[in-house]
Design a protein around this motif. Structure first.
Motif, PDB file in Angstrom:
ATOM      1  N   THR A  33       0.834  -1.206   0.000  1.00  0.00           N
ATOM      2  CA  THR A  33       0.000   0.000   0.000  1.00  0.00           C
ATOM      3  C   THR A  33       0.866   1.253   0.000  1.00  0.00           C
ATOM      4  O   THR A  33       1.806   1.373   0.784  1.00  0.00           O
TER       5      THR A  33
ATOM      6  N   VAL B  48      -0.440  -7.411 -13.340  1.00  0.00           N
ATOM      7  CA  VAL B  48      -0.604  -6.985 -11.949  1.00  0.00           C
ATOM      8  C   VAL B  48      -1.893  -7.587 -11.394  1.00  0.00           C
ATOM      9  O   VAL B  48      -2.963  -7.484 -12.016  1.00  0.00           O
TER      10      VAL B  48
ATOM     11  N   PRO C  73      -4.077  -8.431  -7.363  1.00  0.00           N
ATOM     12  CA  PRO C  73      -4.085  -8.087  -5.941  1.00  0.00           C
ATOM     13  C   PRO C  73      -3.530  -9.212  -5.078  1.00  0.00           C
ATOM     14  O   PRO C  73      -3.531 -10.383  -5.488  1.00  0.00           O
TER      15      PRO C  73
ATOM     16  N   ASN D 124      -7.910  -0.227  -5.017  1.00  0.00           N
ATOM     17  CA  ASN D 124      -7.662   0.616  -6.190  1.00  0.00           C
ATOM     18  C   ASN D 124      -6.199   0.561  -6.619  1.00  0.00           C
ATOM     19  O   ASN D 124      -5.293   0.609  -5.781  1.00  0.00           O
ATOM     20  N   PHE D 125      -6.006   0.525  -7.941  1.00  0.00           N
ATOM     21  CA  PHE D 125      -4.665   0.509  -8.513  1.00  0.00           C
ATOM     22  C   PHE D 125      -4.629   1.545  -9.627  1.00  0.00           C
ATOM     23  O   PHE D 125      -5.402   1.463 -10.587  1.00  0.00           O
ATOM     24  N   THR D 126      -3.742   2.552  -9.503  1.00  0.00           N
ATOM     25  CA  THR D 126      -3.652   3.600 -10.525  1.00  0.00           C
ATOM     26  C   THR D 126      -2.212   3.817 -10.956  1.00  0.00           C
ATOM     27  O   THR D 126      -1.268   3.602 -10.186  1.00  0.00           O
TER      28      THR D 126
ATOM     29  N   ILE E 265       2.837   5.194  -9.360  1.00  0.00           N
ATOM     30  CA  ILE E 265       1.892   4.105  -9.099  1.00  0.00           C
ATOM     31  C   ILE E 265       1.320   4.273  -7.698  1.00  0.00           C
ATOM     32  O   ILE E 265       2.062   4.540  -6.745  1.00  0.00           O
ATOM     33  N   ASN E 266      -0.005   4.120  -7.576  1.00  0.00           N
ATOM     34  CA  ASN E 266      -0.649   4.212  -6.274  1.00  0.00           C
ATOM     35  C   ASN E 266      -1.449   2.940  -6.005  1.00  0.00           C
ATOM     36  O   ASN E 266      -2.275   2.530  -6.832  1.00  0.00           O
ATOM     37  N   VAL E 267      -1.192   2.331  -4.849  1.00  0.00           N
ATOM     38  CA  VAL E 267      -1.916   1.140  -4.407  1.00  0.00           C
ATOM     39  C   VAL E 267      -2.677   1.528  -3.141  1.00  0.00           C
ATOM     40  O   VAL E 267      -2.064   1.969  -2.167  1.00  0.00           O
TER      41      VAL E 267
ATOM     42  N   VAL F 280      -0.025  -5.481  -4.185  1.00  0.00           N
ATOM     43  CA  VAL F 280      -0.229  -6.163  -5.461  1.00  0.00           C
ATOM     44  C   VAL F 280       0.987  -7.018  -5.778  1.00  0.00           C
ATOM     45  O   VAL F 280       2.096  -6.749  -5.324  1.00  0.00           O
TER      46      VAL F 280
END
Length: 241
Positions: free
Chosen positions: A171, A187, A189, A196-198, A227-229, A235
């Motif tokens: 995270t 990718v 989880p 959310n994955f961006t 990248i944001n988890v 992930v």
């Protein structure tokens, strides 16, 4: 018999000559003025174009520099443990990159004012099986961090990063080239997780991974991509062949 005067001896002839000479001289002077004026206009126009081009180049350089600085601030992070409440980066917490973990219990961890679209909104702690174990992120001066319902959280400075990583991200916010090797990946989880994955940068990804979303996303990322988890513990990544 009275002899007529020759025309060049008459007064009106010389008046006409003077007027004609004056008119010719005036025309030549006017043409010179026009040429000079045209030259001035061309010079002014050329100068303005060069100045505009220079300003555009400078603006582009400043924009690139600001983006780089925002995502990679000087790491002046210092370890600190904070209790429930609202805290200001630069006053209560030194700016820098941290891994944030619960000392005890679980509750909400939020931040606002990063200006980068990387504000935090997580349940920190896994007492009820719903939250995340940690959050890793850059805290920017002026950002507000709030701990709600959680007794204490520890902010530990990140002292090293793995640019050769190709396997997993937990995270938080990550930079390709610093925390992950550039490349093409599948990718998915962590087991039993969803969130959310961006990705923002050379490509754009915005997916829910896990329940209510997709089980896997394929992406190509380059150095500098962000990248944001969030909403899940992490992930798993595998190189796409």
């Amino acid at each position: 018999m009275k002899q007529k005067k020759k025309f060049y001896k008459r007064w009106w002839f010389w008046v006409l000559v003077v007027i004609l000479i004056g008119a010719i001289g005036s025309g030549i002077g006017s043409q010179g003025t026009d040429d000079s004026s045209t030259s001035k206009v061309q010079k002014s126009s050329s100068s303005k174009v060069e100045k505009t081009s220079s300003a555009k180049s400078s603006s582009s350089k400043q924009s690139t520099s600001a983006s780089s600085k925002s995502y990679a601030p000087a790491n002046t992070a210092k370890e600190v443990t904070l209790n429930t409440g609202e805290w200001t980066v630069g006053t209560d917490i030194q700016p820098g990159r941290y891994t944030i973990t619960p000392v005890s219990g679980s509750g909400n961890l939020t931040s606002t004012g990063s200006g980068q679209g990387t504000d935090i909104n997580e349940i920190l702690g896994q007492d009820d099986g719903m939250g995340v174990a940690s959050v890793t992120t850059d805290l920017i001066r002026g950002e507000k961090v709030k701990l709600d319902g959680i007794p204490q959280a520890k902010f530990s400075p990140v002292v090293s990063r793995n640019s050769a990583n190709t396997t997993a991200l937990s995270t938080g916010t990550w930079i390709v080239g610093k925390d992950l090797k550039a490349g093409r990946y599948n990718v998915s989880p962590d087991s039993g997780q969803s969130g959310n994955f961006t990705v923002d940068g050379s490509t754009s990804v915005n997916e829910i991974l896990g329940d209510g979303g997709t089980s896997k996303v394929t992406m190509t990322v380059e150095n500098g991509d962000v990248i944001n988890v969030s909403g899940m513990t992490g992930v798993q990544l595998s190189p796409y062949n």
